[in-house]
Write a protein that holds these residues in place. Sequence first.
Motif, PDB file in Angstrom:
ATOM      1  N   MET A  40       0.853  -1.177   0.000  1.00 35.61           N
ATOM      2  CA  MET A  40       0.000   0.000   0.000  1.00 35.61           C
ATOM      3  C   MET A  40       0.900   1.243   0.000  1.00 35.61           C
ATOM      4  O   MET A  40       1.954   1.257   0.617  1.00 35.61           O
ATOM      5  N   ILE A  41       0.433   2.273  -0.698  1.00 32.31           N
ATOM      6  CA  ILE A  41       1.171   3.527  -0.795  1.00 32.31           C
ATOM      7  C   ILE A  41       0.456   4.595   0.035  1.00 32.31           C
ATOM      8  O   ILE A  41      -0.728   4.850  -0.163  1.00 32.31           O
ATOM      9  N   GLY A  42       1.185   5.175   0.976  1.00 34.91           N
ATOM     10  CA  GLY A  42       0.648   6.260   1.774  1.00 34.91           C
ATOM     11  C   GLY A  42       0.893   7.582   1.076  1.00 34.91           C
ATOM     12  O   GLY A  42       2.014   7.857   0.631  1.00 34.91           O
ATOM     13  N   ILE A  43      -0.143   8.385   0.941  1.00 25.89           N
ATOM     14  CA  ILE A  43      -0.022   9.697   0.306  1.00 25.89           C
ATOM     15  C   ILE A  43      -0.252  10.746   1.387  1.00 25.89           C
ATOM     16  O   ILE A  43      -1.291  10.749   2.042  1.00 25.89           O
ATOM     17  N   ILE A  44       0.728  11.601   1.557  1.00 25.32           N
ATOM     18  CA  ILE A  44       0.687  12.600   2.620  1.00 25.32           C
ATOM     19  C   ILE A  44      -0.269  13.726   2.230  1.00 25.32           C
ATOM     20  O   ILE A  44      -0.091  14.377   1.203  1.00 25.32           O
ATOM     21  N   ASP A  45      -1.267  13.931   3.080  1.00 20.60           N
ATOM     22  CA  ASP A  45      -2.268  14.976   2.860  1.00 20.60           C
ATOM     23  C   ASP A  45      -2.064  16.075   3.894  1.00 20.60           C
ATOM     24  O   ASP A  45      -2.440  15.935   5.043  1.00 20.60           O
ATOM     25  N   TYR A  46      -1.425  17.158   3.455  1.00 20.66           N
ATOM     26  CA  TYR A  46      -1.223  18.298   4.343  1.00 20.66           C
ATOM     27  C   TYR A  46      -1.864  19.556   3.760  1.00 20.66           C
ATOM     28  O   TYR A  46      -1.500  20.678   4.093  1.00 20.66           O
ATOM     29  N   GLY A  47      -2.836  19.340   2.872  1.00 16.55           N
ATOM     30  CA  GLY A  47      -3.603  20.442   2.319  1.00 16.55           C
ATOM     31  C   GLY A  47      -2.977  21.118   1.112  1.00 16.55           C
ATOM     32  O   GLY A  47      -3.410  22.204   0.735  1.00 16.55           O
ATOM     33  N   ALA A  48      -2.002  20.497   0.474  1.00 18.96           N
ATOM     34  CA  ALA A  48      -1.341  21.104  -0.682  1.00 18.96           C
ATOM     35  C   ALA A  48      -1.952  20.567  -1.977  1.00 18.96           C
ATOM     36  O   ALA A  48      -2.371  19.420  -2.046  1.00 18.96           O
ATOM     37  N   GLY A  49      -1.959  21.379  -2.975  1.00 19.52           N
ATOM     38  CA  GLY A  49      -2.586  21.266  -4.267  1.00 19.52           C
ATOM     39  C   GLY A  49      -2.874  19.973  -4.973  1.00 19.52           C
ATOM     40  O   GLY A  49      -4.019  19.614  -5.110  1.00 19.52           O
ATOM     41  N   ASN A  50      -1.893  19.238  -5.455  1.00 20.25           N
ATOM     42  CA  ASN A  50      -2.148  18.183  -6.432  1.00 20.25           C
ATOM     43  C   ASN A  50      -2.419  16.811  -5.820  1.00 20.25           C
ATOM     44  O   ASN A  50      -2.249  15.791  -6.465  1.00 20.25           O
ATOM     45  N   THR A 107      -2.915  11.983   7.102  1.00 22.38           N
ATOM     46  CA  THR A 107      -3.049  13.368   7.559  1.00 22.38           C
ATOM     47  C   THR A 107      -2.401  13.578   8.920  1.00 22.38           C
ATOM     48  O   THR A 107      -2.184  14.705   9.338  1.00 22.38           O
ATOM     49  N   LYS A 108      -2.099  12.452   9.594  1.00 27.62           N
ATOM     50  CA  LYS A 108      -1.412  12.505  10.887  1.00 27.62           C
ATOM     51  C   LYS A 108      -0.680  11.175  11.073  1.00 27.62           C
ATOM     52  O   LYS A 108      -1.014  10.177  10.422  1.00 27.62           O
ATOM     53  N   ALA A 109       0.306  11.165  11.948  1.00 24.41           N
ATOM     54  CA  ALA A 109       1.142   9.977  12.131  1.00 24.41           C
ATOM     55  C   ALA A 109       0.320   8.741  12.484  1.00 24.41           C
ATOM     56  O   ALA A 109       0.631   7.635  12.041  1.00 24.41           O
ATOM     57  N   SER A 110      -0.746   8.917  13.238  1.00 27.55           N
ATOM     58  CA  SER A 110      -1.550   7.763  13.664  1.00 27.55           C
ATOM     59  C   SER A 110      -2.321   7.113  12.507  1.00 27.55           C
ATOM     60  O   SER A 110      -2.872   6.024  12.669  1.00 27.55           O
ATOM     61  N   ASP A 111      -2.330   7.747  11.336  1.00 25.32           N
ATOM     62  CA  ASP A 111      -2.950   7.136  10.155  1.00 25.32           C
ATOM     63  C   ASP A 111      -2.101   6.012   9.573  1.00 25.32           C
ATOM     64  O   ASP A 111      -2.567   5.236   8.752  1.00 25.32           O
ATOM     65  N   HIS A 112      -0.843   5.932   9.987  1.00 19.29           N
ATOM     66  CA  HIS A 112       0.082   4.943   9.431  1.00 19.29           C
ATOM     67  C   HIS A 112      -0.324   3.527   9.839  1.00 19.29           C
ATOM     68  O   HIS A 112      -0.773   3.296  10.955  1.00 19.29           O
ATOM     69  N   THR A 113      -0.181   2.597   8.906  1.00 15.90           N
ATOM     70  CA  THR A 113      -0.345   1.175   9.211  1.00 15.90           C
ATOM     71  C   THR A 113       0.873   0.439   8.670  1.00 15.90           C
ATOM     72  O   THR A 113       1.592   0.950   7.800  1.00 15.90           O
ATOM     73  N   ASP A 114       1.097  -0.767   9.160  1.00 19.18           N
ATOM     74  CA  ASP A 114       2.239  -1.566   8.693  1.00 19.18           C
ATOM     75  C   ASP A 114       2.101  -1.977   7.238  1.00 19.18           C
ATOM     76  O   ASP A 114       3.076  -2.399   6.622  1.00 19.18           O
ATOM     77  N   GLU A 115       0.897  -1.859   6.676  1.00 24.06           N
ATOM     78  CA  GLU A 115       0.683  -2.206   5.272  1.00 24.06           C
ATOM     79  C   GLU A 115       1.311  -1.181   4.331  1.00 24.06           C
ATOM     80  O   GLU A 115       1.503  -1.458   3.149  1.00 24.06           O
TER      81      GLU A 115
END
Length: 99
Positions: free
Chosen positions: A1-11, A30-38
Motif C-alpha cells: 500500500m502507498i501512503g499519500i501525505i495529505d497536508y492540504g497542498a494542491g495536487n 493526515t497525521k502519524a496515527s494514520d500509518h499502518t504496517d501495510e
Amino acid sequence: MIGIIDYGAGNLHSVLKAIKQLGYETKLITKASDHTDEITKLILPGVGNAKVAMDVLDRSGLSDYLKGRVSDGIPLLGICLGMQLLLEKSEEGNVDCLG
C-alpha cells in the motif's frame, strides 16, 4: 500500500487518482496515527510555498513522521513542492526542510 501525505497542498487528488489507476492501494496520511504496517511506500505531493508547507508539516507532526518512516527504510517520493521539501533548506521563505 502507498501512503499519500495529505497536508492540504494542491495536487493531492491527481496523485491519488494516478496511483489508483496504476492498480495500487492507497491511504491518505493526515497525521502519524494514520500509518499502518501495510504502507510500504510514501508519496509527498504538493503545490505551493515551501515555508507554508513546512509550517503545516511541523505543526501536524508529519515532519517527524516522515523522517521516522524514512529512517525505517520506507521509500519516500516527493512530487513538485514535495520534492523541494526533501532538501535540507529552501530559499523560498528561507526555511529548513525535511533534509
